[in-house]
Design an enzyme around this catalytic site. Structure first.
Site, PDB file in Angstrom:
ATOM      1  CD  GLU A  58      -1.353  -2.348   2.060  1.00 39.36           C
ATOM      2  OE1 GLU A  58      -2.159  -3.003   2.741  1.00 39.36           O
ATOM      3  OE2 GLU A  58      -0.132  -2.620   2.006  1.00 39.36           O
ATOM      4  CG  LEU A 213      19.260 -28.008  -0.427  1.00 40.10           C
ATOM      5  CD1 LEU A 213      19.054 -29.268  -1.238  1.00 40.10           C
ATOM      6  CD2 LEU A 213      19.221 -28.329   1.052  1.00 40.10           C
TER       7      LEU A 213
END
Length: 369
Positions: A58, A213
Site C-alpha cells: 500500500e 541446495l
C-alpha cells in the site's frame, strides 16, 4: 508514461495479484502482497510489498501515485490482503490509507495474523472509507499459502518435491539419478525453491549427491535457508550445502566436538531427538514455524520422504514425472507395507501441467488431521 485503464473491480484485483506475484521470491516472512490504486478508471499507483522491514504494498502504491503527481483522494485501493493495523517493522498501512483520503478499499482476503484479523478493515470503515473483502480470495490464498499456514497452525506449509520415472522410480540402486527429468522441469523446480523460506534435505542425500541446495536456474535476490536432518551428526564440514555459512543442521545426538567444528564454519546445530533416537520431525516443523518459515521445500531421499509422510509433516507433493520407465530401483517414499487399503494416504490433485517433456503434479494430502 503508460496509462492502464480498469473497467471493473475484478480487473483491478487481477492486476493487484500480478503485482503480488512480483514479490514471490523476496517478501518472506511477510506475505506477498500487491496493491493497485484506481481513480476514474485509471491506474494511478501500483506496488508490491518489499523485503521485511521495508514498505508494504500500500505504501509503495501511494508513493508511486505521488511520483506520478496524481491526487489519490477519492480513489479506490485494491489490495490482495487486508491492510495491516499494527506497528511491526513498519507503521500500520490502514493509517496511511486513511491519511491519503481514499474513498474505498477492496481486499482479496482478511489477514489471518491475529494482530490484524479484521481490525485493519474495521479501522478503515470507522474512518468513513467503504471497505469490502473476498474478491479473488482463492488466488490470493495460493500466493500466501505458507503465511496462512504459519498464522493459523503455527507451522510452515511443507511442499515435498521429487522427480521420478513414470513407474515411480527416483534413482538407481547405485544412486544414479541425474537426470531423470529434463531441463524445463529442473528449472521449474528451482522456481519452487526460490519461493520457499527454507529448503530441507537429509544426510543421505548430502552423502550421495553433495548438493548445493540453492537456487541457480532462476534469478532471485534471496536464497532460501538450508536445513539438513542428520540424526548422528555425520555431515562433512566441507559439504557444499554448508558452504558460506548460514545452514542449519538438525541432529538427534550431542557431539560437542563436531558441533564446535560446524559452528566455527558458520553452521547452526540444534538437537531435537525423539524416543527412537531420530530427529523429532513434528517438533522440527513447530520450531520452523517459530522461526517464521512460511514455506518449507523438501528435496530428500526415499527414507526421509517416507518418514515425513508417515509423521504427517507434509502438506503437498510436487512431483515431476518423466515419460520413461526405469524398472526395479529406488522409489519416492520408503513407507511400510499395508495389509489394509483403508490405511493408505489419500491426496487430491490440485494441479497437473506439462513442463517441457515432463509432467508436473501438485497433490495435497486429504487425510491429515
Amino acid at each position: 508514461m503508460n496509462i492502464t485503464c480498469i473497467n471493473n473491480d475484478l480487473e483491478a484485483m487481477r492486476l493487484a495479484l500480478e503485482w503480488a506475484a512480483k514479490g514471490l521470491y523476496t517478501t518472506s516472512p511477510n506475505p506477498h502482497i500487491g496493491c493497485v490504486i484506481v481513480k476514474d478508471g485509471i491506474v494511478i499507483g501500483e506496488g508490491v510489498t518489499q523485503p521485511a522491514g521495508q514498505d508494504h504494498a500500500e505504501i509503495q502504491a501511494l508513493k508511486d501515485a505521488r511520483r506520478r503527481g496524481v491526487d489519490v483522494r477519492g480513489a479506490t485501493a485494491y489490495v490482495t490482503l487486508e491492510p495491516c493495523s499494527h506497528y511491526g517493522r513498519t507503521p500500520p498501512c490502514c493509517d496511511a490509507l486513511v491519511g491519503a483520503g481514499l474513498a474505498r478499499v477492496v481486499a482479496a482476503m482478511d489477514d489471518p495474523n491475529p494482530l490484524v484479523a479484521g481490525q485493519g478493515l474495521a479501522r478503515l470503515a470507522a474512518a468513513g472509507i467503504e471497505v469490502s473483502s473476498g474478491l479473488l480470495a482463492d488466488e490470493a490464498y495460493e500466493l500466501n499459502i505458507g503465511f496462512f499456514s504459519r498464522m493459523r497452525r503455527q507451522l510452515p506449509w511443507v511442499r515435498l518435491k521429487t522427480a521420478a520415472s513414470l513407474d515411480g522410480m527416483t534413482a538407481l540402486y547405485n544412486g544414479s539419478s541425474q537426470w531423470i527429468t529434463g531441463d524445463a522441469a529442473r528449472a521449474d523446480g528451482h522456481a519452487w525453491r526460490a519461493r520457499a523460506c527454507a529448503i530441507l534435505t537429509g544426510i543421505g542425500t548430502v552423502k550421495a549427491d553433495d548438493p548445493q541446495l540453492n537456487v541457480r536456474a532462476v534469478a532471485t535476490p534471496r536464497q532460501p535457508h538450508r536445513i539438513v536432518i542428520d540424526s548422528r551428526l555425520d555431515i562433512d564440514p566441507a559439504a557444499k550445502v554448508l558452504a558460506g555459512g548460514g545452514a542449519l543442521v538438525v541432529a538427534a545426538v550431542r557431539d560437542h566436538e563436531r558441533e564446535a567444528v560446524l559452528r566455527a564454519g558458520g553452521t547452526e546445530v540444534i538437537t531435537l531427538p525423539n524416543a527412537q533416537g531420530k530427529v523429532d520431525l513434528p517438533e522440527l516443523m513447530r520450531e520452523l514455524g517459530r522461526r517464521q518459515v512460511n514455506e518449507l521445500h523438501v528435496e530428500a531421499g526415499t527414507k526421509l520422504n517416507g518418514s515425513l509422510v508417515r509423521e504427517r509433516c507434509v502438506d503437498e507433493l510436487l512431483v515431476y514425472l518423466a515419460p520413461a520407465l526405469i524398472g526395479d530401483a529406488q522409489g519416492m517414499f520408503a513407507l511400510p507395507a499395508l495389509t489394509d487399503l483403508a490405511r493408505k494416504h489419500t491426496l487430491r490433485f490440485h494441479q497437473v501441467q506439462a513442463v517441457g517433456d515432463d509432467l508436473r503434479i501438485l497433490a495435497r494430502f486429504t487425510d491429515q488431521a
